[in-house]
Design a protein around this motif. Structure first.
Motif, short mmCIF file in Angstrom:
data_model
loop_
_atom_site.label_atom_id
_atom_site.label_comp_id
_atom_site.label_asym_id
_atom_site.label_seq_id
_atom_site.Cartn_x
_atom_site.Cartn_y
_atom_site.Cartn_z
N HIS A 98 21.11 -3.52 -26.19
CA HIS A 98 20.99 -4.22 -24.90
C HIS A 98 21.31 -5.68 -25.21
O HIS A 98 21.49 -6.04 -26.37
CB HIS A 98 19.61 -4.02 -24.26
N ASP A 102 17.55 -11.45 -28.89
CA ASP A 102 17.19 -11.07 -30.26
C ASP A 102 18.00 -9.87 -30.77
O ASP A 102 17.81 -9.44 -31.90
CB ASP A 102 15.68 -10.79 -30.39
N ASP A 198 14.66 -1.33 -28.17
CA ASP A 198 13.62 -1.75 -27.24
C ASP A 198 13.35 -0.73 -26.13
O ASP A 198 12.63 -1.05 -25.18
CB ASP A 198 13.94 -3.12 -26.66
ZN LIG Z 1 13.90 -6.95 -28.79
#
Ligand SMILES: [Zn+2]
Length: 266
Positions: A98, A102, A198
């Motif tokens: 995504h 980060d 995530d």
């Molecule tokens: Zn992350």
């Protein structure tokens, strides 16, 4: 001659960390009846390599370069790659799970790699970029521009559904955390592995069904948790959560110069 699938060594590379609270990161934690405590968070990217290819799953980010949520830098991703003996030019594919800061911060290091992303992710962030330049978002315009440029250079591969992007590496758009959040299933040397990134930050979410606080679609995020469990049951693949320090504690360190930051997942 049949060409047997060349399985992958899968490595998790930690580049940063921070400590937050369970009550902050788990949606609805206050109603769980559990006692609040510190929740350490690791920041990592992943490498799948065999004798034919080096594939990155995410690229980390420059922790020292910008303070997003008070992360502490351990080993910057370019140094981590160098310790593993990997030159950015050897990386043929970067799967972006995504577009949060980060996960795509060093995508510019790979100007020759095929970039894989979910179409839903690309469309969501490019629309926001046009609206407001990504001010106040968890995605940096400079990183998104690198991905947009990859599109102009015909090396951006946008994914609409379950897709084998390389022999032995499949991605599944699950959404939830972000509209185009991907899970990656890799055929590792020790069996299949699900890199959840995530879609699932912490193993405890799988155990207790807790969504993460940050999501664009809560129902989709819960469905993603259920999907990961199902995929795990169907394939026998363990789920590797994206930010959980338990992973580095439970899997062996990779012997060699990167031992302190690299975990051998399979
Ligand atoms: Zn992350």
């Amino acid at each position: 001659m049949s060409s047997a699938l060349s399985k992958f060594n899968v490595i998790q590379v930690k580049y940063g960390e921070r400590v937050t609270r369970k009550s902050i990161v788990f949606h609805g934690f206050a109603n769980s009846g559990e006692v609040d405590e510190d929740q350490p968070m690791d920041y990592s990217f992943w490498i799948a390599r065999n004798d034919k290819a080096i594939i990155l799953i995410d690229t980390g980010y420059d922790v020292a370069g910008k303070d997003w949520l008070g992360e502490t830098s351990r080993t910057p991703p370019p140094e981590g790659l160098a310790l593993l003996g990997i030159e950015p030019a050897q990386v043929s594919m970067v799967i972006t799970t995504h577009f949060h800061y980060d996960h795509i911060g060093y995508v510019h290091l790979f100007p020759q790699a095929v970039i894989v992303a979910a179409r839903a992710e690309y469309e969501y962030w490019t629309a926001k970029f046009e609206e407001n330049g990504l001010v106040g978002e968890f995605t940096a315009a400079a990183d998104l521009e690198v991905i947009m440029r990859a599109g102009e250079e015909q090396r951006l591969r946008l994914i609409d559904g379950e897709t084998e992007v390389h022999p032995g590496v499949s991605v599944y758009p699950v959404g939830g955390h972000c509209p185009g959040q991907l899970l990656t299933l890799v055929q590792s040397k020790s069996g299949p592995l699900i890199l959840a990134s995530d879609a699932i930050h912490f193993a405890e979410q799988l155990e207790k069904g807790w969504p993460f606080f940050a999501h664009t679609d809560l129902d989709e995020m819960c469905a993603a948790l259920a999907f990961a469990k199902e995929l795990s049951a169907d394939t026998g693949a363990p789920v590797i959560p994206g930010h959980d320090p338990r992973v580095a504690a439970e899997y062996p360190a990779l012997n060699g110069p990167a031992k302190a930051i690299a975990t051998s997942l399979g």
